[in-house]
Write an enzyme that holds these catalytic residues in place. Structure first.
Site, PDB file in Angstrom:
ATOM      1  N   ASP A 161      -0.971  -0.080   5.191  1.00 51.44           N
ATOM      2  CA  ASP A 161      -1.379   1.318   5.298  1.00 51.44           C
ATOM      3  C   ASP A 161      -0.695   1.977   6.501  1.00 51.44           C
ATOM      4  OD1 ASP A 161      -3.259   3.613   4.597  1.00 51.44           O
ATOM      5  OD2 ASP A 161      -3.892   3.202   6.649  1.00 51.44           O
TER       6      ASP A 161
ATOM      7  N   ASP B  14       0.859  -1.180   0.000  1.00 50.47           N
ATOM      8  CA  ASP B  14       0.000   0.000   0.000  1.00 50.47           C
ATOM      9  C   ASP B  14       0.895   1.230   0.000  1.00 50.47           C
ATOM     10  OD1 ASP B  14      -2.385   1.417  -0.015  1.00 50.47           O
ATOM     11  OD2 ASP B  14      -2.493   1.557   2.168  1.00 50.47           O
ATOM     12  N   GLY B  15       0.419   2.310  -0.593  1.00 50.64           N
ATOM     13  CA  GLY B  15       1.204   3.532  -0.639  1.00 50.64           C
ATOM     14  C   GLY B  15       0.321   4.740  -0.812  1.00 50.64           C
TER      15      GLY B  15
ATOM     16  N   ASP C  56      -4.616  -2.350  -3.019  1.00 55.42           N
ATOM     17  CA  ASP C  56      -5.927  -1.703  -3.165  1.00 55.42           C
ATOM     18  C   ASP C  56      -5.904  -0.657  -4.284  1.00 55.42           C
ATOM     19  OD1 ASP C  56      -4.531   0.442  -2.098  1.00 55.42           O
ATOM     20  OD2 ASP C  56      -5.560   0.425  -0.175  1.00 55.42           O
TER      21      ASP C  56
ATOM     22  N   HIS D 268      -9.135  -0.095   3.343  1.00 54.76           N
ATOM     23  CA  HIS D 268      -9.823   0.327   4.574  1.00 54.76           C
ATOM     24  C   HIS D 268     -11.111  -0.475   4.786  1.00 54.76           C
ATOM     25  CE1 HIS D 268      -6.982   3.639   4.635  1.00 54.76           C
ATOM     26  NE2 HIS D 268      -7.339   3.941   3.404  1.00 54.76           N
TER      27      HIS D 268
ATOM     28  N   GLU E  95       2.087   3.716  -4.870  1.00 54.02           N
ATOM     29  CA  GLU E  95       1.455   2.413  -5.082  1.00 54.02           C
ATOM     30  C   GLU E  95       2.334   1.544  -5.982  1.00 54.02           C
ATOM     31  OE1 GLU E  95      -1.007   1.398  -3.455  1.00 54.02           O
ATOM     32  OE2 GLU E  95      -2.541   2.919  -3.145  1.00 54.02           O
TER      33      GLU E  95
END
Length: 244
Positions: free
Chosen positions: A140, A15-16, A75, A130, A53
């Site tokens: 995250d 995640d980024g 995501d 999330h 990402e």
């Protein structure tokens, strides 16, 4: 033992993001193998959501020392669609042009990703962010830890001129600018925190050889540091007077 059975099965979670976008950024990565996992994170001084990402997935794959079967979980539809729908491959064949007169944004990272996935057997999976996904939530947290660290690197591939392109690029339907409540002038309210924006002029603006336009100034929220590129600041780069 058949060769395919000797290839390790790896799970890569990534995640980024950047806060604001563009702004300070970071990524978090988890590599899992046979129930064991390793965590990584890194922050950058100035970058974008999409670059983080991409960079997270690239960094994770770079840690693998041997050919592997890899399940990538992210995501970011930007990353997943860019690979699974063949867009990055198409851009590469078109010399990194997304359209006839529109270059693909983040081509440096897309090329790195294409090169490294060719060394492995990789399946890309999109997960909803999330939404209680354990590893995604942890990545995250790692990304936020990276953003707030004191060891922020320079994202040497990031170009400020990409800011407007990335926000207005509808290819992935991720960061469209809404037509209403546009930020057009000094004093308009920031869409993020409602603080009046101010005018800022970039220092030491470099014009690249193939660049056709640049932004003479931009509008900045002094509170949350969100940048807004406006058409009134857009300037065409003069064409050189070639004698031959």
């Amino acid at each position: 033992m058949p060769e395919w059975e000797e290839i390790p099965n790896i799970e890569l979670y990534s995640d980024g993001g950047a806060e604001p976008n563009p702004g300070k950024g970071g990524f978090g990565v988890i590599l899992s193998y046979k129930g064991r996992s390793k965590e990584f994170y890194q922050g950058y001084q100035l970058t974008t959501n999409n670059r983080m990402e991409l960079m997270g997935v690239i960094f994770g794959l770079e840690q693998l020392k041997t050919k592997s079967n890899v399940e990538v979980y992210t995501d970011s539809k930007y990353v997943v669609n860019g690979i699974t729908k063949g867009w990055a491959e198409k851009w590469k064949k078109n010399n990194w042009y997304r359209k006839k007169n529109a270059k693909a944004v983040n081509s440096d990272l897309w090329e790195q990703l294409l090169n490294i996935i060719a060394k492995h057997q990789i399946n890309f999976n999109w997960v909803k962010g999330h939404d209680g996904h354990k590893e995604n939530e942890k990545c995250d947290q790692l990304a936020n830890k990276a953003i707030n660290s004191n060891n922020l690197l320079e994202d040497v591939g990031y170009e400020p001129s990409d800011t407007f392109d990335e926000q207005s690029d509808n290819t992935f339907n991720e960061t469209k600018i809404k037509s209403k409540n546009k930020i057009l002038k000094i004093g308009d309210s920031c869409r993020k925190c409602h603080t009046a924006v101010i005018k800022k002029t970039p220092k030491n603006k470099k014009i690249k050889q193939d660049q056709t336009y640049y932004f003479e100034y931009y509008l900045l929220c002094p509170a949350c540091k969100t940048m807004y590129m406006v058409e009134e600041a857009k300037r065409q780069v003069p064409k050189p007077n070639n004698l031959f």
